[in-house]
Design an enzyme around this catalytic site. Structure first.
Site, mmCIF file in Angstrom:
data_model
loop_
_atom_site.group_PDB
_atom_site.id
_atom_site.type_symbol
_atom_site.label_atom_id
_atom_site.label_comp_id
_atom_site.label_asym_id
_atom_site.label_seq_id
_atom_site.Cartn_x
_atom_site.Cartn_y
_atom_site.Cartn_z
ATOM 1 N N SER A 1 -17.953 -64.041 1.964
ATOM 2 C CA SER A 1 -16.756 -63.784 1.160
ATOM 3 C C SER A 1 -16.648 -64.795 0.033
ATOM 4 C CB SER A 1 -15.543 -63.915 2.087
ATOM 5 O OG SER A 1 -14.367 -63.985 1.331
ATOM 6 N N TYR B 1 -10.647 -69.024 8.346
ATOM 7 C CA TYR B 1 -11.451 -67.807 8.127
ATOM 8 C C TYR B 1 -12.622 -68.121 7.201
ATOM 9 C CZ TYR B 1 -12.870 -63.501 5.791
ATOM 10 O OH TYR B 1 -13.621 -62.502 5.228
ATOM 11 N N LYS C 1 -16.993 -68.301 7.648
ATOM 12 C CA LYS C 1 -18.012 -67.682 6.779
ATOM 13 C C LYS C 1 -19.005 -68.737 6.305
ATOM 14 C CE LYS C 1 -16.533 -63.490 6.932
ATOM 15 N NZ LYS C 1 -17.302 -62.487 7.652
HETATM 16 P P1 NAD Z 1 -12.555 -54.543 9.230
HETATM 17 O O1 NAD Z 1 -11.632 -55.316 10.107
HETATM 18 O O2 NAD Z 1 -12.094 -53.228 8.724
HETATM 19 O O3 NAD Z 1 -13.956 -54.334 9.960
HETATM 20 C C1 NAD Z 1 -14.483 -55.272 10.860
HETATM 21 C C2 NAD Z 1 -14.955 -54.508 12.079
HETATM 22 O O4 NAD Z 1 -15.507 -55.453 13.008
HETATM 23 C C3 NAD Z 1 -13.825 -53.780 12.815
HETATM 24 O O5 NAD Z 1 -14.213 -52.447 13.036
HETATM 25 C C4 NAD Z 1 -13.662 -54.552 14.126
HETATM 26 O O6 NAD Z 1 -13.278 -53.713 15.175
HETATM 27 C C5 NAD Z 1 -15.053 -55.131 14.311
HETATM 28 N N1 NAD Z 1 -15.088 -56.375 15.103
HETATM 29 C C6 NAD Z 1 -14.348 -57.495 14.926
HETATM 30 N N2 NAD Z 1 -14.692 -58.422 15.842
HETATM 31 C C7 NAD Z 1 -15.680 -57.868 16.595
HETATM 32 C C8 NAD Z 1 -16.435 -58.327 17.707
HETATM 33 N N3 NAD Z 1 -16.224 -59.538 18.242
HETATM 34 N N4 NAD Z 1 -17.386 -57.516 18.219
HETATM 35 C C9 NAD Z 1 -17.592 -56.276 17.699
HETATM 36 N N5 NAD Z 1 -16.890 -55.788 16.670
HETATM 37 C C10 NAD Z 1 -15.947 -56.573 16.117
HETATM 38 O O7 NAD Z 1 -12.948 -55.513 8.017
HETATM 39 P P2 NAD Z 1 -13.702 -55.166 6.656
HETATM 40 O O8 NAD Z 1 -12.724 -55.283 5.548
HETATM 41 O O9 NAD Z 1 -14.510 -53.943 6.804
HETATM 42 O O10 NAD Z 1 -14.645 -56.433 6.569
HETATM 43 C C11 NAD Z 1 -15.985 -56.413 7.045
HETATM 44 C C12 NAD Z 1 -16.589 -57.795 6.884
HETATM 45 O O11 NAD Z 1 -16.512 -58.174 5.522
HETATM 46 C C13 NAD Z 1 -15.856 -58.879 7.672
HETATM 47 O O12 NAD Z 1 -16.809 -59.778 8.187
HETATM 48 C C14 NAD Z 1 -15.009 -59.550 6.624
HETATM 49 O O13 NAD Z 1 -14.750 -60.898 6.933
HETATM 50 C C15 NAD Z 1 -15.884 -59.436 5.393
HETATM 51 N N6 NAD Z 1 -15.126 -59.463 4.134
HETATM 52 C C16 NAD Z 1 -14.087 -58.592 3.950
HETATM 53 C C17 NAD Z 1 -13.346 -58.648 2.769
HETATM 54 C C18 NAD Z 1 -12.176 -57.728 2.552
HETATM 55 O O14 NAD Z 1 -11.324 -58.015 1.709
HETATM 56 N N7 NAD Z 1 -12.058 -56.600 3.245
HETATM 57 C C19 NAD Z 1 -13.677 -59.575 1.777
HETATM 58 C C20 NAD Z 1 -14.753 -60.435 1.999
HETATM 59 C C21 NAD Z 1 -15.473 -60.365 3.188
#
Ligand code: NAD
Ligand code: UDP
Length: 342
Positions: A128, A152, A156
């Site tokens: 991120s 958080y 990362k």
């Molecule tokens: P999201 O919460 O929609 O998706 C994450 C998924 O991971 C969910 O389906 C959740 O059920 C699953 N999960 C969480 N912990 C778990 C575990 N211990 N075992 C198995 N599954 C697990 O989030 P997103 O927005 O799709 O983000 C995906 C990734 O991208 C994340 O790592 C997040 O930190 C990163 N990210 C997101 C953003 C954003 O703004 N959405 C920005 C930068 C980085």
């Protein structure tokens, strides 16, 4: 892509993961989603199949459970992993840091061990822009100092460091660390999109919920920043462009061992008022809003230098703010309660 490779997608039922699974299936990869559904719904799996007309494997499991991961990889041999699984709420991470270190950091360690023990050495990791912290200069390039300001972001950064150390110790790994800016929008079908639980923290889902009548007013946090109109500026990126970035990352890693860190953003900042304006055009009505004090911890501006992704991944974001708002609104309108039918 010609050969049919199978990819393990941790967190594949989530917001970015589901759009990436659609993109993977559409170019001919086979997909195994591994997700504990802690922040997603099984309905997503049906929707991905509906959009693509293709089948996929879903395994319900936690990334902290190494034995379950190894069993999954034994049952469904994979060539590479795209690792989305993680918790992502900044505020919650400040209140419950241990939960974040356990889920994100311990989870990633168990996943990497399971990969090593299953002889899988290709990984694309969701990092991120949060790892940069407060801008020393803009746009953020990948050499910018790393100083996350919350647990958080720390998770990362630590995972990035672990991946870099793995590569130093065993250079037959193929690793791509993608630093996302602000993903928004939804698949143009309106079948999959972001489904935040509780009150959304992020701007676009909040605006969408005001527009659909679930919330009364958008609070705009600060109008006295040194920006184009005084409101905060971010680099919003359409989630399907982001998904495409993962396909390019897999293609980039395919031929030889390497480690790459790349920003995924548009390179262009938009202010809160610009986003609001574009969303109002999509909805074709005004959206109630009020100006409030700055949100603690917010920076005035953040946007990406995308040179590495453009030149090495041969990837460039294509969709503009209007398409992001149009598609986000389409999803919100079709699914006012997200994946929850009630
Ligand atoms: P999201 O919460 O929609 O998706 C994450 C998924 O991971 C969910 O389906 C959740 O059920 C699953 N999960 C969480 N912990 C778990 C575990 N211990 N075992 C198995 N599954 C697990 O989030 P997103 O927005 O799709 O983000 C995906 C990734 O991208 C994340 O790592 C997040 O930190 C990163 N990210 C997101 C953003 C954003 O703004 N959405 C920005 C930068 C980085
Ligand atoms: N923002 C806002 N009202 C909200 C949510 C966000 O004014 O209800 C602003 C926030 O202050 C920032 C921008 O919108 O300037 C993007 O915020 P978001 O939380 O979506 O992304 P982040 O700040 O984490 O990059």
């Amino acid at each position: 892509m010609t050969d049919s490779k199978q990819i393990l997608v941790t967190g594949g039922a989530g917001y970015i993961g589901s759009h990436t699974c659609v993109a993977l299936l559409e170019v001919g990869y086979q997909v195994v989603i591994y997700d504990n559904l802690s922040n997603s719904h099984e309905e997503v799996i049906h929707r991905i199949k509906k959009i693509t007309g293709k089948n996929l494997t879903f395994v319900k499991g936690d990334i902290r459970d190494k034995d379950a991961l190894k069993e999954c990889l034994a049952n469904y041999p994979c060539d590479a992993v795209i690792h989305f699984a993680g918790l992502k709420a900044v505020g919650e991470s400040v209140e419950q840091p241990l939960k974040y270190f356990d889920n994100n950091l311990v989870g990633s360690l168990r996943l990497l061990e399971a990969m090593q023990e299953s002889n899988i050495k290709t990984i694309v990791f969701s990092s991120s822009a949060t790892v940069y912290g407060n801008p020393v200069y803009l746009p953020f390039d990948e050499k910018h100092p790393l100083a996350p300001t919350n647990p958080y972001g720390q998770t990362k950064l630590y995972i990035e460091e672990i991946l870099k150390d793995i590569f130093k110790s065993a250079s037959d790994w193929q690793i791509c660390i993608l630093r996302y800016f602000n993903p928004v929008g939804a698949h143009e079908s309106g079948l999959i999109g972001e489904d935040p639980q509780g009150v959304p923290n992020n701007l676009m889902p909040f605006i969408a919920q005001v527009a659909v009548g679930k919330r009364d007013t958008l609070n705009i946090w600060g109008r006295d920043y040194d920006t184009i109109d005084g409101t905060g500026v971010r680099d919003y990126i359409h989630v399907t462009d982001l998904a495409e970035g993962h396909i390019r990352a897999l293609e980039y890693l395919k031929d030889s061992s390497k480690l790459l860190v790349a920003n995924l953003g548009t390179g262009k900042g938009s202010s809160v008022l610009q986003v609001l304006n574009a969303f109002e055009q999509a909805v074709k009505t005004t959206i109630p809003h009020a100006f409030k004090n700055r949100r603690p911890g917010d920076v005035a501006e953040a946007y990406a230098n995308t040179f590495i992704a453009n030149s090495l991944l041969k990837w460039k974001a294509k969709k503009d703010l209007n398409s992001m708002c149009r598609d986000h609104w389409h999803w919100q309108q079709k699914n006012p309660n997200g994946y929850n039918p009630k």
